[in-house]
Design an enzyme around this catalytic site. Structure first.
Site, PDB file in Angstrom:
ATOM      1  N   GLY A  90       1.510  -4.258   0.373  1.00  0.00           N
ATOM      2  CA  GLY A  90       1.407  -5.169   1.517  1.00  0.00           C
ATOM      3  C   GLY A  90       0.704  -6.466   1.156  1.00  0.00           C
ATOM      4  N   GLY A  92       2.250  -9.040   0.231  1.00  0.00           N
ATOM      5  CA  GLY A  92       3.124 -10.171   0.557  1.00  0.00           C
ATOM      6  C   GLY A  92       4.014 -10.590  -0.589  1.00  0.00           C
ATOM      7  N   SER A  93       4.650  -9.620  -1.246  1.00  0.00           N
ATOM      8  CA  SER A  93       5.497  -9.982  -2.385  1.00  0.00           C
ATOM      9  C   SER A  93       6.698 -10.822  -1.935  1.00  0.00           C
ATOM     10  CB  SER A  93       5.954  -8.741  -3.146  1.00  0.00           C
ATOM     11  OG  SER A  93       6.626  -7.851  -2.292  1.00  0.00           O
ATOM     12  N   SER A  94       7.224 -10.550  -0.743  1.00  0.00           N
ATOM     13  CA  SER A  94       8.398 -11.313  -0.288  1.00  0.00           C
ATOM     14  C   SER A  94       8.044 -12.781  -0.070  1.00  0.00           C
ATOM     15  CB  SER A  94       8.925 -10.754   1.030  1.00  0.00           C
ATOM     16  OG  SER A  94       9.083  -9.380   0.946  1.00  0.00           O
ATOM     17  N   ALA A  96       5.534 -14.397  -1.442  1.00  0.00           N
ATOM     18  CA  ALA A  96       5.184 -15.016  -2.728  1.00  0.00           C
ATOM     19  C   ALA A  96       6.445 -15.352  -3.522  1.00  0.00           C
ATOM     20  CB  ALA A  96       4.257 -14.092  -3.521  1.00  0.00           C
ATOM     21  N   ASP A 137       1.395 -15.583   5.548  1.00  0.00           N
ATOM     22  CA  ASP A 137       1.599 -15.157   4.156  1.00  0.00           C
ATOM     23  C   ASP A 137       2.253 -16.260   3.328  1.00  0.00           C
ATOM     24  OD1 ASP A 137       3.812 -14.854   5.788  1.00  0.00           O
ATOM     25  OD2 ASP A 137       4.265 -12.803   5.190  1.00  0.00           O
TER      26      ASP A 137
HETATM   27  O1  PMV Z   1       1.421  -6.515   7.081  1.00  0.00           O
HETATM   28  P1  PMV Z   1       1.095  -7.886   6.597  1.00  0.00           P
HETATM   29  O2  PMV Z   1       0.036  -7.890   5.542  1.00  0.00           O
HETATM   30  O3  PMV Z   1       2.281  -8.645   6.187  1.00  0.00           O
HETATM   31  O4  PMV Z   1       0.434  -8.659   7.815  1.00  0.00           O
HETATM   32  C1  PMV Z   1       1.068  -8.843   9.052  1.00  0.00           C
HETATM   33  C2  PMV Z   1       0.229  -9.660   9.959  1.00  0.00           C
HETATM   34  C3  PMV Z   1       0.775  -9.840  11.364  1.00  0.00           C
HETATM   35  O5  PMV Z   1      -0.139 -10.671  12.060  1.00  0.00           O
HETATM   36  C4  PMV Z   1       0.854  -8.505  12.083  1.00  0.00           C
HETATM   37  C5  PMV Z   1       2.157 -10.481  11.361  1.00  0.00           C
HETATM   38  C6  PMV Z   1       2.175 -11.964  11.012  1.00  0.00           C
HETATM   39  O6  PMV Z   1       3.232 -12.434  10.564  1.00  0.00           O
HETATM   40  O7  PMV Z   1       1.186 -12.660  11.214  1.00  0.00           O
END
Ligand code: PMV
Length: 307
Positions: A90, A92-94, A96, A137
């Site tokens: 989790g 955020g590889s997509s 990045a 992200d």
């Molecule tokens: O699951 P992650 O690490 O991609 O985080 C999501 C965070 C949210 O606030 C739930 C969604 C977003 O795009 O901000």
């Protein structure tokens, strides 16, 4: 010509979920990076070599959006992606891989886009594929460091801070962010007032958190992380394992701890006095978490050697 660029992953420090509804959040870029190599070839095709299958659609959509916007005539192109981290975490590889591809294309075609232009294109790519998301992200992968962020890039403020003493624990379960975001959306229909009350409180925590970060008041920041975690529990996005990992960290001397990201699995973070780092790591491992050694507050997308 062949170039090699990389973009960092991210961890949400404060404000997840509420950020989807217009509240601010704080995100930090982490040292686990995605590398993308782009090379002109003699063929007339674009070839993508991405070991993580999910990445292919993000690379393809990045190329499509880039072509649509800049109308470039590609001769052959070979794009290879390399990940320093599993997409399971989790981090955020997509996002990045999206940002690295867009940045690489802009350099390869000598367009020298600004980071804000890269961010805007990256946001489009992720929204086209995932439909939901604040873009935090994409911002972390693009600008790096630690950012105070409002949905869609309405505000992207780099916080002038040092690396944070964070311990990162992986719960062993892969969460689906779009699914959890949809769940909250559904709950909002039935319990609008209660959910927005939670979001209001999260919004206040983010503002306070920003102050504490800038003042380097880790004791206060830790408390705010705990409060944020309690509110995420109320939203129903935490898991027993994440709760246990957070509780174990606090008992072992962390200033505070919380899940990081959408919840349902993935990672938690604990803010720790440096003297307690190892004790906290052991405590997380004792309840079944896996420690991920990453630095935070790192630079955004750039040529491989510069990040
Ligand atoms: O699951 P992650 O690490 O991609 O985080 C999501 C965070 C949210 O606030 C739930 C969604 C977003 O795009 O901000």
């Amino acid at each position: 010509m062949k170039i090699s660029v990389c973009a960092p992953g991210k961890l949400m420090l404060l404000g997840e979920h509420a950020v989807v509804y217009g509240y601010p959040c704080i995100v930090t870029a982490v040292s686990s990076k995605i590398k993308v190599e782009l090379e002109n070839t003699l063929s007339s095709k674009i070839q993508i070599d991405a070991p993580q299958v999910k990445d292919v659609s993000f690379v393809e959509e990045s190329i499509r959006i880039f072509k649509e916007k800049f109308k470039f005539k590609e001769d052959g192109l070979l794009i290879k992606t390399y990940s320093e981290f599993s997409s399971q975490y989790g981090f955020g590889s997509s996002s990045a891989v999206t940002v690295a591809t867009l940045y690489g294309l802009s350099r390869l075609f000598n367009l020298n886009l600004t980071k804000k232009q890269i961010f805007d294109l990256g946001l489009k790519v992720t929204l086209n594929i995932q439909k939901v998301g604040s873009g935090f992200d994409i911002a972390a992968a693009t600008f790096g460091k630690t950012l105070y962020f409002i949905r869609g890039g309405k505000k992207i403020e780099k916080l002038n801070i040092d690396e944070l003493p964070l311990v990162v624990g992986y719960s062993g379960i892969k969460a689906s962010t779009p699914k959890i975001v949809q769940q909250i959306k559904k709950r909002l229909k039935k319990e609008k007032k209660a959910i927005f009350k939670i979001f209001d409180s999260i919004g206040k925590i983010v503002e306070e958190g920003k102050k504490s970060l800038l003042e380097k008041n880790y004791q206060r920041l830790g408390k705010l992380m705990n409060e944020n975690h309690t509110l995420l529990k109320k939203l129903g996005v935490s898991t027993k394992k994440l709760d246990q990992m957070c509780e174990a960290s606090i008992s072992a001397g962390a200033y505070g701890a919380k899940l990081s990201g959408a919840g349902g699995g993935d990672c938690m973070i604990a803010l720790v006095p440096l003297s307690k780092k190892e004790t906290v790591e052991k405590a997380i491992e004792n309840v079944g978490g896996k420690i991920l050694k990453v630095r935070n507050n790192v630079s955004g997308v750039g040529y491989e050697k510069n990040i």
